[in-house]
Every structure is written in C-alpha cells, then in structure tokens.
Write an enzyme that holds these catalytic residues in place. Structure first.
Site, PDB file in Angstrom:
ATOM      1  N   CYS A 125     -29.332  33.869  10.598  1.00  0.00           N
ATOM      2  CA  CYS A 125     -29.102  34.252   9.669  1.00  0.00           C
ATOM      3  C   CYS A 125     -30.306  34.697   9.758  1.00  0.00           C
ATOM      4  O   CYS A 125     -30.084  36.159  10.283  1.00  0.00           O
ATOM      5  CB  CYS A 125     -29.245  33.345   7.904  1.00  0.00           C
ATOM      6  SG  CYS A 125     -28.722  33.956   6.662  1.00  0.00           S
TER       7      CYS A 125
ATOM      8  N   LYS B 274     -33.647  26.295  13.767  1.00  0.00           N
ATOM      9  CA  LYS B 274     -33.856  27.953  13.206  1.00  0.00           C
ATOM     10  C   LYS B 274     -35.788  27.945  13.360  1.00  0.00           C
ATOM     11  O   LYS B 274     -36.321  27.632  12.736  1.00  0.00           O
ATOM     12  CB  LYS B 274     -33.563  28.073  11.549  1.00  0.00           C
ATOM     13  CG  LYS B 274     -33.588  29.548  10.834  1.00  0.00           C
ATOM     14  CD  LYS B 274     -32.698  29.354   9.833  1.00  0.00           C
ATOM     15  CE  LYS B 274     -32.967  30.685   9.314  1.00  0.00           C
ATOM     16  NZ  LYS B 274     -31.794  30.483   7.410  1.00  0.00           N
TER      17      LYS B 274
ATOM     18  N   GLU C 159     -23.857  28.733   8.897  1.00  0.00           N
ATOM     19  CA  GLU C 159     -25.192  28.371   8.454  1.00  0.00           C
ATOM     20  C   GLU C 159     -24.471  27.381   8.352  1.00  0.00           C
ATOM     21  O   GLU C 159     -24.134  27.015   7.260  1.00  0.00           O
ATOM     22  CB  GLU C 159     -25.928  28.888   7.779  1.00  0.00           C
ATOM     23  CG  GLU C 159     -27.294  28.827   8.640  1.00  0.00           C
ATOM     24  CD  GLU C 159     -28.336  29.523   7.258  1.00  0.00           C
ATOM     25  OE1 GLU C 159     -29.432  29.225   7.633  1.00  0.00           O
ATOM     26  OE2 GLU C 159     -27.917  30.414   7.377  1.00  0.00           O
TER      27      GLU C 159
ATOM     28  N   ASP D 185     -19.260  44.595 -23.115  1.00  0.00           N
ATOM     29  CA  ASP D 185     -19.982  43.577 -21.492  1.00  0.00           C
ATOM     30  C   ASP D 185     -18.291  42.239 -21.636  1.00  0.00           C
ATOM     31  O   ASP D 185     -17.634  41.417 -20.473  1.00  0.00           O
ATOM     32  CB  ASP D 185     -20.763  42.946 -22.084  1.00  0.00           C
ATOM     33  CG  ASP D 185     -21.900  43.816 -22.310  1.00  0.00           C
ATOM     34  OD1 ASP D 185     -21.813  44.397 -21.197  1.00  0.00           O
ATOM     35  OD2 ASP D 185     -23.366  43.408 -22.293  1.00  0.00           O
ATOM     36  N   SER D 186     -18.093  41.811 -22.839  1.00  0.00           N
ATOM     37  CA  SER D 186     -16.614  41.208 -22.939  1.00  0.00           C
ATOM     38  C   SER D 186     -15.192  41.383 -22.440  1.00  0.00           C
ATOM     39  O   SER D 186     -14.724  40.540 -21.705  1.00  0.00           O
ATOM     40  CB  SER D 186     -16.859  40.805 -24.037  1.00  0.00           C
ATOM     41  OG  SER D 186     -16.015  41.422 -25.059  1.00  0.00           O
TER      42      SER D 186
ATOM     43  N   PRO E 253     -15.451  34.403 -26.025  1.00  0.00           N
ATOM     44  CA  PRO E 253     -15.014  34.647 -26.426  1.00  0.00           C
ATOM     45  C   PRO E 253     -14.955  36.396 -27.054  1.00  0.00           C
ATOM     46  O   PRO E 253     -15.549  37.043 -26.200  1.00  0.00           O
ATOM     47  CB  PRO E 253     -16.337  34.695 -27.671  1.00  0.00           C
ATOM     48  CG  PRO E 253     -16.598  33.562 -26.556  1.00  0.00           C
ATOM     49  CD  PRO E 253     -15.724  33.995 -25.051  1.00  0.00           C
ATOM     50  N   LEU E 254     -14.187  37.537 -26.873  1.00  0.00           N
ATOM     51  CA  LEU E 254     -13.130  38.799 -26.824  1.00  0.00           C
ATOM     52  C   LEU E 254     -14.178  39.739 -27.626  1.00  0.00           C
ATOM     53  O   LEU E 254     -12.737  39.576 -28.508  1.00  0.00           O
ATOM     54  CB  LEU E 254     -11.958  39.154 -26.962  1.00  0.00           C
ATOM     55  CG  LEU E 254     -11.778  40.077 -25.311  1.00  0.00           C
ATOM     56  CD1 LEU E 254     -12.387  40.654 -24.889  1.00  0.00           C
ATOM     57  CD2 LEU E 254      -9.702  40.513 -25.291  1.00  0.00           C
ATOM     58  N   SER E 255     -14.627  40.574 -27.705  1.00  0.00           N
ATOM     59  CA  SER E 255     -15.524  41.548 -28.835  1.00  0.00           C
ATOM     60  C   SER E 255     -14.315  42.451 -28.812  1.00  0.00           C
ATOM     61  O   SER E 255     -15.050  43.923 -30.732  1.00  0.00           O
ATOM     62  CB  SER E 255     -17.225  41.346 -28.924  1.00  0.00           C
ATOM     63  OG  SER E 255     -17.220  41.630 -27.904  1.00  0.00           O
ATOM     64  N   GLY E 256     -14.765  43.024 -28.330  1.00  0.00           N
ATOM     65  CA  GLY E 256     -13.310  44.633 -27.705  1.00  0.00           C
ATOM     66  C   GLY E 256     -14.905  45.241 -27.348  1.00  0.00           C
ATOM     67  O   GLY E 256     -14.999  46.868 -26.947  1.00  0.00           O
ATOM     68  N   GLY E 257     -16.644  44.815 -26.604  1.00  0.00           N
ATOM     69  CA  GLY E 257     -16.700  45.679 -26.175  1.00  0.00           C
ATOM     70  C   GLY E 257     -16.748  45.567 -25.074  1.00  0.00           C
ATOM     71  O   GLY E 257     -16.501  44.784 -24.077  1.00  0.00           O
TER      72      GLY E 257
END
Length: 706
Positions: free
Chosen positions: A175, A114, A45, A359-360, A353-357
């Site tokens: 579509c 369309k 499209e 999500d990151s 920023p890698l927090s160790g959780g």
C-alpha cells in the site's frame, strides 16, 4: 525457454473480523486465478482479518483467528500449485507487524512485514503496527504450533526479502510504500526484481483514482518491470469505501484492470506477460551497481511461473483506462457504500427526510443509483446480490423489476412541513420522490413544536418569538433549532415504525444529508435531522453535489431536479417576510459555498491557520475582494468554525469523499473547544492589512507579493 508468466491480482470485499466470509472470498479468488492459468495470486492488505479492525488489532483473538484462517488456506486443495500471497497481522518478538505471507504447496516461503506505514489522514497504522526498519535484514520467525503441524516447518524467513523462482524474481510493496518518495520498488528494480506486487487498502476519494494509476505507470516506466496491484473493495466497517481498481502494468502501460466500483465481492484480474519484454526494456536503462550496493535478500523456491511450451500463449497488450468523472464517482461510490451498510446492518431499507433542497435530493438520488446498480447486478446474474435483496425485503421469491420499483420497497422519504415551509419545497420533494419511486409521506410538525414550546411556557411563563415577530436573536435561534430537532425525533420514530404500520417486518436506517461545507462551519443544528445513522454526502462539497444532480437530471430524466437546482438553498426555519424567503444558507453563513470549498482546502490540505490563510487568499481572491474584505471573511470563518467545532464530535458517520473533511472522529484530529476570539492570530491579520496600500488589491504586484 519459458518466459511468459500468467499472474492474478484481485479486489475483495472483506469485512473487519468476518473471518468466515474473508476466508471464503480468499479461496474463491484463488480458485478463479488457477482456473485462468495463473501461477501467482495476490490479494489485498490484511485481507484475512480485514483492514478496518482498528483497536481490535490489539486483541490476541485477532492474531489467533488470523492464523487459524491461514491454516485453513494452507490445508485447502485450492491453494496447491499456485503461489499465494495473503495479508494478515503477525507478532514477531512481541512486536506487531502488518505482513504479507507468501506460501506454496503447504509451505510458507517468506513473511514480508510492511516497512513504510500509512499514518496520516484516515490512517493510524502506527497506532497498531511497527514498521520493519531493518533494510535488507531477514530473521527467523518461529511459526505457531498449529502452522508447524501443517507445513512441517519450525521457522520461516521474516523481513525485507524477495522471492526468487526458477525463472524470475518477485518483490513486495504494501500500500503506502508505493506512495513514499523512497519506494522499495526503486532499489528492487535496480537489483533485478522483475515483478512487483502491491497489496493495498486504499480508500476512495473524489478525483483520486488517477493518482494510483499514474504512480504504478511511473514505477514501471523508470526502470521497467511488471506491477500487480490488489485492493480492498467495499465498506469494511467505517466511513471509508475501498474502491478496488485492481490492475496489472508492464513497462509503463496498464494491460489489465478491474472495476473501480462494483457489487461483486470477488473480482480477479489475470494477465499473461512476457518477461523478455521487461529484460529488453531494461537493457538500455539499467547500469551495474557501484561498490557498496546492498543487494536484496533472495528466498529461492523450486517453482516456475512460466512454462517451456508457452511460445503460442498470447500476451496482454496496453489498454486505455477511462476513469470516472466526479459526478459519476458520486453516483457509484456512496451507492456501493450504502449497499454494504444496508445488507450488513440487518435493516430493511432507508428513511430520508426529503426537504426539496440540493442536499437531501442528492442523498435520494444516491439511493436511486444504488437501486440501479442492484438491478443491473441481478440482471447480470449476481446470485449474492439477489439473495441479499430478498433477505432485506423479507421475500424469498422477490426479483426486482426496475430501480423505481425496488426504491418503493426499500426507500421511504418524508417531507416534514412547518408553518415556515413553502409549498414550492413541498412540491419539489413530492415530485422527486414520485420520479425516484420512494414511498413518500407528508408530515406536519407544528403540533409537536407547539407542544414542546407549551411545556417551556408552562414552566417559565414566557413564549419566545421569531425575529420577524419582534423576538431577539436567542429566541430566533432557539425557535429554529426546536423545529430541526423535532424532525430528528420524528425521523427515528417513522424509521422504527413505518414498516410496522404497513404490516411489514423490519426497521429503516435514517439517512443524513449535511454536506461537507456545512459541517466545516457547523451550519446545522446539533441533533437535528443531520443526526442520522449514516450520511452518504457528508464528505462531498455543495459544488460537487450540484454537478451530481445535473448529471442525474440528464441520465435519469428527473425533471424535478431542475427546480431544485434553481432554488436558493434555505433551511426554511424562519417565517417568510411579505411572502418571500427571509433566510438563505449563504447569507446565514456569511460566505458562498464555493468560497467555503477554497477555505476548507486551505485549512486542511494546506494546513493553514488564520494568518497564513489570509496571506494566501489575498492573492487567490485579489480580483473580487479587497484585503480588508478577505480579512473579514477569514475571521468570520474561524469564528464560526471554532464556535461550532463541538458539533463534529456527534456528526453522523459519513462517506469519506473529500480531502478537507472536518470529521473529528477519524480524519481531522483537532480540538473541539477553542478560544473563539483568536486574539493573537486576528491581530496579526490586522497588522498585515494595515501594511497593504489603501489601493487594496492594486497593492499586490503581478508576482503576487505584498
């Protein structure tokens, strides 16, 4: 008698307003289709200008340049002796339409606007285009002079019509028309149209791909026929990722399909099919029309899709299409989206920023998955991917050796510690970075935080304290927020200058890592490190992210993810109490992530306000919560949602993967200033609770009624 037809459809990675690149990819797809013996080529499209032009559709330049590209296509030797079906915006009688232009040998056969628009969720087609509402009506369209000079035509048919070749009949859907309860293919099929085409710009959402496949199989199961499906691929300028899945089906069976996720900019799917299979299938299903039937307007062309000598030409047979699991989709869709964004942004990599959780770590794993795809593409001989990688790393001789080695070149991670951070999260972040291969840094933010608080104290004469140290709620929240916001400032500083410090050119894109559930409640600090350039997980639930990390732990043998998955989610913004966490995400939010997913779907998909949500949840949660507890959860959610809704106005552009995303910039158009008391709505909930017997859940009978 010729009866076998060879047809091509495609997925193209088009980019809004990239007229040079778009034209090049269209011509490449036509060249491949012809090389495969196709007599008809279908594209996505609005492929000439790109689907995501948005308010650029208002500009006359967009219309002008689209016709200039069309002129280039008409004049190209590549487009000769094959019917080409391309998409572009067209102004007719001063009304703008989303159209298919079908041409053959420098002649435009017809223009089909369309008729049924996509105008919900992420789509705003009615803002820029009008639907063609005149069923079976065809008018003359006066071609621009530049096109007249090529085709020798003054006018061409414009409207609801189909193309009749010497051997078959072809009808167009665009579509959203496939998804409509009154799809055009229904009446076209009953009127003898044998080949249906669908040109789409259909975005990826988790668990959505099977819906397309089911719709197309259903469309050709009911009354037979051949169905060609083309789709946009890639990120063409915003939060959406278009995931390809070009396919060909006949009589309810898929016989050929492309990849759902791929780094290839041009993918052409070709199939050879027997028209007699359609006619035999329909022979016992279709009945003659009753009086009053309005037949399709047929545009005749002196061209055949089949060849009289095709008796020995093999036809494509039904195949099984194993669709990706949700965790696989997360590993592929956001990774492809990140790659498109990186290579088109002119930057040299990512900073996270890698927090160790969870999500990151999920964001980090998605970057690793991107590097896996890149290395595989290079190994498979994708010259464009190799060229783009070399441009990003500023080394024309470079060839990636492994995903881990490539991560070290383009991916920087940093753990931003404060006095409230634990050694456990620091170690988890460092271990994951080592396994992924990112360039990792440990940054202590305490000096910056104390410096800012020192300025405040100098002005006011007061120094705020955490709740654990005797401070009040306002002090406690402000001290958490200053840590979060300092991290955002430092993330951008290191993104701009860390490569400079290492003697390398370029800058880095900052990646955010707030999930869809946190955005829903506003459980993040405005302008903290969730404020980034882009966020690949902003449309993904915590539940799905955990499944994704488990998948990565097994697939890539990332042992660091085991500890990350086992740890309770926490922002670590308050001091520990007796060496233990004083703060967890779910305790702060007042509900679990799984509860949030249910609430999010009810709010957005089921369109529930507070009262109707309560009425549904007392049945959904009847085995675990009393009506009074459900009422408390609902009220708490809507208070949090309305207090924090303003944060959505600044939310980082996120990959759209979930149908209950609260992103107000495109998808979820609700106010950002609310009466947070919800007095009328909450009063109705209280009235309903008071009418339920004191036995609570026992007052709901087995049929679910009150």
């Amino acid at each position: 008698m010729g009866r076998k037809v060879t047809l091509s459809t495609c997925s193209l990675n088009q980019w809004a307003l990239d007229f040079d690149g778009n034209a090049e990819r269209i011509l490449k797809s036509i060249e491949i289709a012809k090389a495969n013996g196709a007599k008809y080529r279908l594209g996505p499209e609005l492929e000439i200008c790109g689907y995501g032009c948005a308010d650029h559709f208002y500009e006359s330049d967009t219309l002008l340049h689209s016709f200039e590209v069309l002129k280039t296509l008409l004049e190209s030797p590549t487009t000769q002796d094959i019917i080409c079906d391309v998409g572009m915006p067209i102004m007719h009688h001063n009304v703008r339409y989303n159209c298919r232009v079908i041409f053959l040998n420098r002649k435009i056969l017809l223009i089909r606007p369309k008729m049924l628009m996509a105008n919900h969720g992420n789509y705003r087609e009615m803002r820029w285009f009008s639907p063609w509402s005149r069923l079976r009506h065809v008018e003359e369209y006066f071609l621009p002079r530049m096109i007249q000079e090529v085709t020798g035509q003054d006018t061409v048919p414009f409207g609801d019509c189909v193309l009749s070749t010497k051997d078959t009949c072809i009808g167009t859907e665009i579509c959203a028309e496939l998804w409509n309860p009154n799809s055009p293919h229904i009446q076209m099929g009953l009127d003898g149209v044998e080949i249906f085409t669908n040109s789409s710009a259909s975005h990826h959402e988790l668990r959505k791909a099977h819906q397309r496949v089911d719709l197309i199989k259903s469309a050709t199961t009911k009354s037979g026929g051949i169905y060609l499906y083309a789709n946009q691929r890639g990120c063409d300028g915003d939060r959406l990722y278009y995931d390809g899945c070009a396919m060909v089906a006949i009589n309810g069976d898929v016989v050929a399909h492309g990849a759902q996720f791929s780094l290839d900019e041009v993918e052409v799917i070709t199939a050879t099919l027997d028209l007699e299979d359609v006619r035999s299938y329909r022979g016992e299903l279709c009945q003659p029309h009753k009086d009053g039937h309005n037949p399709c307007h047929r545009i005749k062309t002196d061209f055949s899709l089949s060849d009289p000598d095709d008796v020995y030409l093999p036809t494509h047979q039904p195949i099984h299409w194993p669709l990706h699991k949700p965790e696989e989709e997360i590993s592929l869709g956001p990774a492809c989206w990140l790659w498109d964004y990186l290579r088109r942004s002119g930057q040299s990599g990512f900073l996270l920023p890698l927090s160790g959780g969870v999500d990151s770590s999920s964001t980090a794993c998605i970057v690793h998955c991107m590097c896996v795809l890149l290395c595989q593409a290079v190994e498979d001989g994708n010259i464009q991917v190799l060229k783009d990688v070399r441009h990003i790393v500023a080394d024309e001789e470079y060839t990636p050796q492994s995903p881990k080695e490539l991560c070290g070149r383009i991916f920087t991670t940093c753990y931003m510690a404060s006095e409230n951070s634990s050694q456990e999260t620091c170690s988890r972040a460092q271990e994951l970075a080592a396994q992924i291969g990112s360039t990792h840094m440990n940054i202590n933010i305490d000096a910056a935080v104390k410096g800012i608080l020192g300025i405040f104290s100098l002005v006011t004469g007061r120094w705020p304290q955490f709740r654990a140290n005797g401070g009040g709620r306002r002090e406690n929240l402000a001290l958490q927020n200053i840590q979060a916001r300092v991290r955002m400032v430092l993330a951008y500083l290191f993104a701009q200058l860390s490569l400079w410090a290492r003697g390398k050119p370029g800058g880095l894109l900052v990646l955010g890592s707030a999930n869809v559930d946190e955005s829903l409640t506003g459980y993040f600090t405005k302008y903290d490190c969730s404020s980034a350039d882009i966020n690949p997980i902003g449309g993904i639930s915590k539940t799905d992210l955990k499944s994704f990390l488990a998948y990565c732990a097994e697939r890539f043998q990332f042992s660091a993810l085991t500890g990350i998955l086992a740890a309770p989610p926490t922002a670590e913004l308050e001091p520990q109490t007796d060496g233990k966490l004083s703060q967890t995400d779910e305790a702060d939010m007042g509900m679990t992530y799984s509860e949030l997913s249910v609430i999010g779907r009810l709010r957005k998909i089921s369109k529930c306000g507070p009262y109707s949500m309560f009425c549904k949840l007392i049945h959904i949660w009847r085995d675990v919560l009393s009506p009074t507890e459900v009422a408390q959860k609902v009220k708490h959610f809507f208070r949090m949602y309305s207090v924090n809704r303003h944060k959505m106005t600044t939310v980082t552009p996120s990959y759209h993967a979930e149908s209950y995303s609260p992103d107000d910039n495109r998808f979820d158009l609700r106010p950002f200033l609310y009466n947070t008391r919800w007095s009328w709505q909450f009063r109705r909930i209280d009235q309903q609770v008071s009418q339920i017997p004191s036995a609570g859940a026992a007052g709901l009978d087995q049929r679910g009624s009150v």
